[in-house]
Motif scaffolding. Structure first.
Motif, short mmCIF file in Angstrom:
data_model
loop_
_atom_site.label_atom_id
_atom_site.label_comp_id
_atom_site.label_asym_id
_atom_site.label_seq_id
_atom_site.Cartn_x
_atom_site.Cartn_y
_atom_site.Cartn_z
N LEU A 1 0.84 -1.20 0.00
CA LEU A 1 0.00 0.00 0.00
C LEU A 1 0.87 1.25 0.00
CD1 LEU A 1 -2.94 1.07 0.18
CD2 LEU A 1 -2.62 1.15 2.66
N GLN A 2 0.64 2.14 -0.99
CA GLN A 2 1.43 3.35 -1.12
C GLN A 2 0.65 4.62 -0.79
OE1 GLN A 2 2.97 3.30 -5.11
NE2 GLN A 2 4.36 1.59 -4.72
N SER A 3 -0.67 4.60 -0.99
CA SER A 3 -1.44 5.83 -0.83
C SER A 3 -2.76 5.55 -0.12
CB SER A 3 -1.71 6.46 -2.20
OG SER A 3 -2.58 7.57 -2.11
N VAL A 4 -3.08 6.38 0.88
CA VAL A 4 -4.35 6.33 1.61
C VAL A 4 -5.00 7.70 1.55
CG1 VAL A 4 -5.43 6.11 3.87
CG2 VAL A 4 -3.71 4.45 3.16
N MET A 5 -6.26 7.74 1.11
CA MET A 5 -7.01 8.99 1.09
C MET A 5 -8.36 8.75 1.75
SD MET A 5 -8.54 11.24 -2.10
CE MET A 5 -6.94 11.59 -2.78
N VAL A 6 -8.68 9.55 2.77
CA VAL A 6 -9.97 9.48 3.44
C VAL A 6 -10.55 10.88 3.48
CG1 VAL A 6 -11.23 8.76 5.48
CG2 VAL A 6 -9.13 7.57 4.86
N GLU A 7 -11.74 11.06 2.90
CA GLU A 7 -12.34 12.40 2.83
C GLU A 7 -13.81 12.36 3.21
OE1 GLU A 7 -11.88 14.12 -1.02
OE2 GLU A 7 -9.71 14.38 -0.86
N GLU B 1 2.07 8.09 1.05
CA GLU B 1 1.25 9.29 1.20
C GLU B 1 -0.02 9.00 1.98
OE1 GLU B 1 -0.96 12.79 -1.49
OE2 GLU B 1 0.22 11.21 -2.46
N ILE B 2 -0.36 9.91 2.90
CA ILE B 2 -1.61 9.86 3.66
C ILE B 2 -2.31 11.20 3.50
CG2 ILE B 2 -2.64 9.82 5.97
CD1 ILE B 2 -0.42 7.96 6.85
N GLU C 1 6.27 9.77 2.92
CA GLU C 1 6.89 10.99 2.40
C GLU C 1 5.97 12.21 2.46
OE1 GLU C 1 8.43 10.37 -1.50
OE2 GLU C 1 9.79 8.76 -0.90
N LYS C 2 4.66 12.00 2.42
CA LYS C 2 3.75 13.15 2.36
C LYS C 2 2.53 12.91 3.24
CE LYS C 2 1.14 16.10 -0.85
NZ LYS C 2 0.80 16.37 -2.26
N ILE C 3 2.20 13.92 4.06
CA ILE C 3 1.01 13.88 4.91
C ILE C 3 0.19 15.14 4.65
CG2 ILE C 3 0.12 13.91 7.27
CD1 ILE C 3 2.67 12.52 8.16
N THR C 4 -1.12 14.96 4.44
CA THR C 4 -2.05 16.07 4.34
C THR C 4 -3.20 15.82 5.29
OG1 THR C 4 -1.51 16.44 2.01
CG2 THR C 4 -3.56 17.41 2.82
N ILE C 5 -3.42 16.70 6.24
CA ILE C 5 -4.57 16.57 7.15
C ILE C 5 -5.29 17.91 7.19
CG2 ILE C 5 -3.60 14.70 8.54
CD1 ILE C 5 -2.79 16.73 10.62
N SER C 6 -6.62 17.85 7.11
CA SER C 6 -7.39 19.09 7.13
C SER C 6 -8.76 18.86 7.75
CB SER C 6 -7.54 19.66 5.71
OG SER C 6 -8.35 18.81 4.91
N HIS C 7 -9.30 19.92 8.35
CA HIS C 7 -10.64 19.92 8.93
C HIS C 7 -10.79 18.82 9.99
CE1 HIS C 7 -11.07 21.92 5.01
NE2 HIS C 7 -12.02 22.63 5.58
N LEU C 8 -9.76 18.63 10.80
CA LEU C 8 -9.86 17.73 11.96
C LEU C 8 -10.07 18.62 13.17
CD1 LEU C 8 -6.97 15.20 11.22
CD2 LEU C 8 -9.33 15.16 10.43
N ARG C 9 -11.32 18.77 13.56
CA ARG C 9 -11.68 19.79 14.54
C ARG C 9 -11.22 19.50 15.96
NH1 ARG C 9 -12.47 23.93 11.20
NH2 ARG C 9 -14.09 23.55 9.66
N ASN C 10 -10.95 18.22 16.27
CA ASN C 10 -10.68 17.88 17.66
C ASN C 10 -9.26 17.40 17.94
OD1 ASN C 10 -13.42 18.37 18.49
ND2 ASN C 10 -13.99 16.45 17.51
N LEU D 1 9.83 11.55 5.87
CA LEU D 1 8.78 12.51 5.55
C LEU D 1 9.37 13.75 4.88
CD1 LEU D 1 5.70 12.99 5.91
CD2 LEU D 1 6.29 14.32 7.95
N LYS D 2 8.80 14.11 3.70
CA LYS D 2 9.30 15.26 2.94
C LYS D 2 8.31 16.42 2.91
CE LYS D 2 12.21 12.63 -0.26
NZ LYS D 2 12.46 12.31 -1.70
N GLU D 3 7.02 16.14 3.04
CA GLU D 3 6.03 17.21 2.89
C GLU D 3 4.91 17.03 3.91
OE1 GLU D 3 3.00 19.07 -0.52
OE2 GLU D 3 4.68 17.79 -1.11
N LEU D 4 4.56 18.12 4.59
CA LEU D 4 3.46 18.12 5.56
C LEU D 4 2.56 19.31 5.28
CD1 LEU D 4 2.06 17.14 8.15
CD2 LEU D 4 3.68 18.56 9.46
N ASN D 5 1.25 19.02 5.07
CA ASN D 5 0.24 20.05 4.86
C ASN D 5 -0.83 19.92 5.93
OD1 ASN D 5 1.14 21.08 2.12
ND2 ASN D 5 0.83 18.92 1.64
#
Length: 809
Positions: free
Chosen positions: A227-233, A255-256, A302-311, A328-332
């Motif tokens: 597994l290389q990529s996980v996306m949960v929206e 990537e997550i 290498e890359k993490i993106t997390i958004s709209h996690l209110r708690n 890890l190279k990139e964090l958003n």
């Protein structure tokens, strides 16, 4: 496509040998019956091969009551048709068919006596997925469980590489552990808009299975080895990605991305099998609001993106697993309102390979990098040489420190190349001295609308006796924008060098002295004119800067490399535009005027006898931008000095000029103008008169936005006897948020747009038509409602389309 062909037309396919239908998600049947069709038989006399693949809505081949005959059919492949309960309900003959293949290479196939019975059996088993690599579950509102609990049937999915699950509102989890163990080829996972989903992976089954999968004695379970990529929206009920009694390892994960999962506080939650399954064990209580605990192992992430996690209160706590996050190279991070910091103490050494950091709209964030905790200097523990190259911090109202002050030289960010800070009102200083002294690779620095008082802070240990040199050897772009509290670069004795600086943009920094000259007695100006100006290509000057330069004696070629000049800070009502100042810039290409109260642009400060000589020495500019020139009502008078300056103008931007009524200048002088952009000129009633509009012979792009009083773009003149206006090169036209606009032109002219290809029209509620006269737009075939509305609307012509939109409002 709901069906391929009608029953009557199907009979004409007498020579058809191969039929392949794939990925038609709306198709319900291949042959649809007709009410007036009285025939009772359909024969595909030559058909040998039939493939039905990835037809999510297909219920049957034909729903009518005909007799279907396939005398030559030898190969049928059916895969990913989850709603296909049978092949056909009527009489069916396939004398040469002896199997149904699940893939083209499934040579053994399945057979239960006849084609109908086989399809019915496959529907019960949902076995049409053997060898499947890509699977998407979309809009299954009643789906509760995706996978069979029969281990033998899970063999159908062992080749699965890509899985997408979306819009399935009753799912509470995607995988149990036994399913996760079997999907060893899975490479990409996307989970979207599953409203009741609580976990993606939930541990169920015997403790023996869990213990067998545990890596040695580390209490870590390894799953999805590829597994290389996980996306949960957009899964609002999700609390964690994984719920189990052990930690989680994904060896290949790169990537997550987790977005808009408002209840999610942590990536994994653990429970004890010795107690209530849902009870979090003791050492997890403090980690409940930590997104990544020490129980996740992602050695190649290498890359993490997390958004709209209110708690979520922390991304990492005091420690991580030994093999995690080191690559890890990139964090958003975006809109995580409870976060207090990004990198906790003790962790800076883990993230030495991080190259890009972006944090946006986190309402509680106070610190980004925290190398110290109270009573303990983390720097004494280890050395950190960060690879961080880009930092982007936007709208963080409580941010107090990017880097907390520290004394030692053990922590270095010497690879920084681009720093962008916007709207961080509580930020008083940006760099500690120990960081700033090593920024030799910094190329771009932008600080916009912040509470900054100093750019580099001084620690208690820094000496006041020795002058410090800050060398920004690679910095080519510096923007300091609306920093009203900024008083100095560094509070101690210092000097700065900027050998590579090309673009210097400064405005609204009234408390700091920007420019001084070599013999000036003013302490610590940010720049010495004689040293920095000759290398600049873009520069901003305030009224005070212009006054100082005008009073000084500088070499004639000091300003020769400047191509873009921005003038600001003329705030009093009697301000006169310093037009004679422009003669120093004989290679000037672009002029920007911002936040000034000029009433006109052509007045001279000097004697009238000097005017002619001054005009000759002022360069012809190509780009002119007026931004917040509040008192100007007309651009300039005909035959004024600005006619000469703008004779070669290519681009004109007019923004937030509240008093401007129209562009009253004679545009015949603008024969080279290709781009015209007007925005937020609230008193502007029309753009141009009909006679002057004819001079825009080279105009390619016209944008008019948020001019609330504008009634029409071109206003007709009583003495204009011409009957035609031609925009011979206009390709793009945008009209946006024009509340009073009724038409582009109300006159009875013929308007011709021979090259117009793109028209964007939005929020113009009173616009009834484009024009009343004849209109030709031979290359225009749609009207877009936004710039990204690529499909657009069209009712045959532009006038008819606008009239139709007006009736729909």
């Amino acid at each position: 496509m709901l069906a391929l062909i009608t029953s009557s037309k199907a009979r004409s396919l007498v020579c058809l040998v191969t039929m392949r239908i794939r990925e038609c998600e709306m198709m319900r049947e291949v042959i649809v019956s007709e009410e007036d069709d009285t025939s009772y038989e359909i024969v595909f006399s030559e058909l040998k091969r039939l493939e039905l693949h990835c037809l999510e809505s297909l219920a049957s081949f034909c729903s009518g009551s005909y007799t279907l005959r396939f005398p030559s059919l030898e190969q049928v492949t059916i895969s990913q048709c989850p709603r296909m309960k049978n092949f056909y309900q009527g009489e069916l003959t396939t004398p040469k068919l002896h199997k149904v293949q699940l893939t083209e290479t499934d040579f053994r196939g399945r057979w239960v006596g006849d084609l109908n019975a086989t399809v019915e059996q496959l529907f019960k088993e949902q076995a049409g997925y053997r060898g499947l690599k890509h699977m998407k579950f979309s809009m299954f509102p009643e789906l509760i469980d995706i996978w069979s609990r029969n281990p033998q049937e899970m063999l159908d999915f062992i080749a699965l590489e890509y899985l997408e699950v979306c819009d399935s509102s009753k799912l509470r989890f995607i995988f149990n552990l036994s399913t996760a163990f079997s999907l060893r080829q899975l490479r990409q996972m996307e989970i979207k808009r599953c409203g009741n989903l609580e976990q993606v992976i939930k541990e169920e089954g015997s403790s023996i299975m869990v213990e067998e999968a545990t890596i040695h004695s580390s209490k870590i379970i390894s799953i999805f080895p590829r597994l290389q990529s996980v996306m949960v929206e957009s899964c609002p009920n999700m609390t964690s990605f994984y719920l189990g009694s052990k930690g989680l390892e994904c060896l290949s994960l790169v990537e997550i991305k987790v977005a808009d999962c408002s209840n999610m506080t942590t990536f994994i939650s653990t429970f004890s099998r010795d107690e209530d399954r849902e009870a979090i064990i003791g050492d997890e209580v403090d980690n409940a609001a930590t997104f990544f605990s020490d129980k996740v192992v992602f050695p190649h992430l290498e890359k993490i993106t997390i958004s709209h996690l209110r708690n979520a209160k922390r991304i990492w706590n005091g420690q991580v697993h030994t093999n995690s996050f080191s690559k890890l190279k990139e964090l958003n991070v975006k809109e995580c309102d409870m976060l207090l910091n990004i990198f906790s103490p003790f962790l800076l050494g883990v993230f030495q390979r991080l190259e890009k950091l972006k944090v946006t709209d986190c309402a509680s964030l106070e610190e980004v990098f925290q190398p110290q905790v109270q009573g303990l200097d983390i720097e004494e523990t280890y050395a950190v040489h960060s690879q961080l190259r880009e930092v982007n911090l936007v709208r963080l109202p409580k941010l107090k420190h990017v880097w907390t002050k520290h004394r030692k030289g053990n922590i270095s960010f010497e690879n920084l190349q681009d720093v962008f800070i916007l709207k961080c009102g509580s930020l008083k200083t940006l760099f500690p001295f120990s960081i700033a002294k090593d920024l030799h690779q910094l190329e771009r620095l932008t600080i916009n609308r912040c509470g900054l008082e100093e750019i580099v802070s001084k620690s208690v240990e820094d000496s006041d006796e020795q002058e410090i040199c800050f060398a920004f050897n690679q910095l080519s772009f510096l923007r300091l924008w609306h920093l009203p509290n900024l008083t100095c670069f560094y509070p101690g004795m210092h000097r700065t060098t900027w050998p590579a600086l090309k673009q210097l943009k400064i405005s609204g920094c009234g408390r700091i002295k920007i420019f001084g000259h070599e013999e000036s007695e003013i302490p610590h100006p940010l720049f010495v004119i004689e040293k920095v100006i000759p290398q600049l290509e873009e520069v901003s000057f305030s009224r005070d800067d212009i006054a100082m330069i005008s009073d000084g004696k500088y070499e004639a070629n000091l300003f020769c490399n400047i191509k873009l000049l921005r003038i600001s800070g003329y705030s009093d009502e009697s301000a006169v535009f310093p037009i004679s100042f422009l003669r120093r810039f004989y290679n000037l290409e672009s002029l920007e005027l911002g936040s000034c109260n000029f009433k006109e642009l052509a007045s001279f400060e000097s004697n009238a006898c000097e005017e002619k000589d001054t005009i000759i020495t002022i360069p012809n500019i190509k780009n002119l931008k007026l931004d917040v020139i509040k008192n100007i009502r007309h651009f300039w008078k005909q035959d004024s000095s600005f006619d000469h300056i703008c004779a070669s103008l290519v681009r004109l931007e007019v923004w937030k000029c509240d008093s401007l009524i129209n562009l009253g200048i004679d545009l015949s002088f603008f024969e080279n103008l290709t781009t015209l952009d007007v925005w937020k000129c609230k008193e502007m009633l029309e753009f141009k008169t009909s006679s002057k509009a004819r001079s825009l012979v080279c105009l390619v792009t016209m944008r008019i936005r948020e001019c609330e009083m504008m009634r029409e773009v071109i206003v007709s003149e009583e003495d204009d006897t011409s009957c035609e206006i031609v925009f011979s090169k206009l390709k793009r036209l945008e009209l946006c948020c024009l509340q009073s606009l009724t038409s582009f032109c109300s006159g009875s002219y013929t308007l011709r747009f021979p090259f117009l290809e793109q028209v964007t029209l939005s929020q113009c509620p009173r616009m009834k038509n484009f024009c009343q006269g004849e209109l030709t737009t031979p290359k225009l075939h749609k009207l877009q409602l936004t710039e990204t509305d690529f499909r657009g609307r069209w009712a045959g012509n532009l006038n008819a389309t606008i009239e139709q939109l007006n009736t729909e409002v």
